[in-house]
Scaffold this active site. Structure first.
Site, PDB file in Angstrom:
ATOM      1  N   HIS A  52       6.177 -53.186 -42.059  1.00 54.17           N
ATOM      2  CA  HIS A  52       6.777 -52.242 -41.118  1.00 54.17           C
ATOM      3  C   HIS A  52       6.782 -52.850 -39.723  1.00 54.17           C
ATOM      4  O   HIS A  52       5.982 -53.742 -39.416  1.00 54.17           O
ATOM      5  CB  HIS A  52       5.989 -50.935 -41.095  1.00 54.17           C
ATOM      6  CG  HIS A  52       6.145 -50.131 -42.345  1.00 54.17           C
ATOM      7  ND1 HIS A  52       5.747 -48.820 -42.417  1.00 54.17           N
ATOM      8  CD2 HIS A  52       6.636 -50.434 -43.562  1.00 54.17           C
ATOM      9  CE1 HIS A  52       5.992 -48.344 -43.624  1.00 54.17           C
ATOM     10  NE2 HIS A  52       6.523 -49.324 -44.346  1.00 54.17           N
TER      11      HIS A  52
ATOM     12  N   GLU B 105       5.683 -51.748 -36.938  1.00 54.39           N
ATOM     13  CA  GLU B 105       4.400 -51.637 -36.242  1.00 54.39           C
ATOM     14  C   GLU B 105       3.425 -52.711 -36.701  1.00 54.39           C
ATOM     15  O   GLU B 105       2.711 -53.304 -35.875  1.00 54.39           O
ATOM     16  CB  GLU B 105       3.758 -50.259 -36.498  1.00 54.39           C
ATOM     17  CG  GLU B 105       4.595 -49.092 -36.030  1.00 54.39           C
ATOM     18  CD  GLU B 105       5.493 -48.505 -37.106  1.00 54.39           C
ATOM     19  OE1 GLU B 105       5.708 -47.281 -37.080  1.00 54.39           O
ATOM     20  OE2 GLU B 105       5.983 -49.263 -37.974  1.00 54.39           O
TER      21      GLU B 105
ATOM     22  N   CYS C 288       3.955 -44.175 -39.736  1.00 52.81           N
ATOM     23  CA  CYS C 288       3.508 -43.574 -40.995  1.00 52.81           C
ATOM     24  C   CYS C 288       1.978 -43.638 -41.059  1.00 52.81           C
ATOM     25  O   CYS C 288       1.328 -44.227 -40.195  1.00 52.81           O
ATOM     26  CB  CYS C 288       4.133 -44.303 -42.182  1.00 52.81           C
ATOM     27  SG  CYS C 288       3.496 -45.978 -42.424  1.00 52.81           S
TER      28      CYS C 288
END
Length: 148
Positions: free
Chosen positions: A56, A58, A86
């Site tokens: 992801h 991040e 998430c």
């Protein structure tokens, strides 16, 4: 003197990363890590390209910022991300001990905010920032294109 470096400026940089993800056929999420008004990491989703569900934006940004700083903790840093992190990313962000996390649009289905921000480090400030409409529309356009 008014600084051109504000939340909107940095979120726009994250949005440009999300657009790169869109062009690659990745879910369009982008992120930047900032310290002292300097971007030290830029990232976007790479889960398809890397065949890695943990890739992801991040996670990529945390890794790049840690490498840049030569440190595992990002205590003086701010993460700007186009979509609310998430649960998996919130866990990694907890361990990185970021000073602040600013996201553009909420993720009602998978966002860590469903847990009242308890997943983040207690010293991390988490807030909703600018460009909600643009970031949300990019996600809508992406999934609309995928379904057609």
């Amino acid at each position: 003197m008014i600084s051109p470096y504000n939340d909107e400026y940095f979120m726009r940089q994250a949005y440009m990363e999300a657009q790169k993800a869109f062009e690659l056929g990745e879910v369009p999420v982008g992120a930047v890590v900032v310290v002292n008004n300097q971007i030290i990491a830029r990232a976007h989703n790479l889960t398809e390209r890397l065949h890695d569900v943990t890739a992801h934006a991040e996670m990529q940004a945390i890794t790049a910022a840690s490498e840049y700083l030569g440190a595992k903790y990002l205590k003086d840093c701010t993460l700007y991300v186009t979509l609310e992190p998430c649960v998996m990313c919130a866990g990694a962000l907890y361990w990185s001990q970021l000073n602040k996390i600013i996201f553009a649009s909420r993720d009602e289905k998978r966002g860590a905010g469903r847990f009242q921000n308890e997943l983040y480090h207690p010293k991390t400030v988490v807030s909703k920032g600018p460009m909600e409409q643009e970031c949300a529309q990019l996600m809508i356009d992406f999934f609309k294109e995928k379904r057609s």
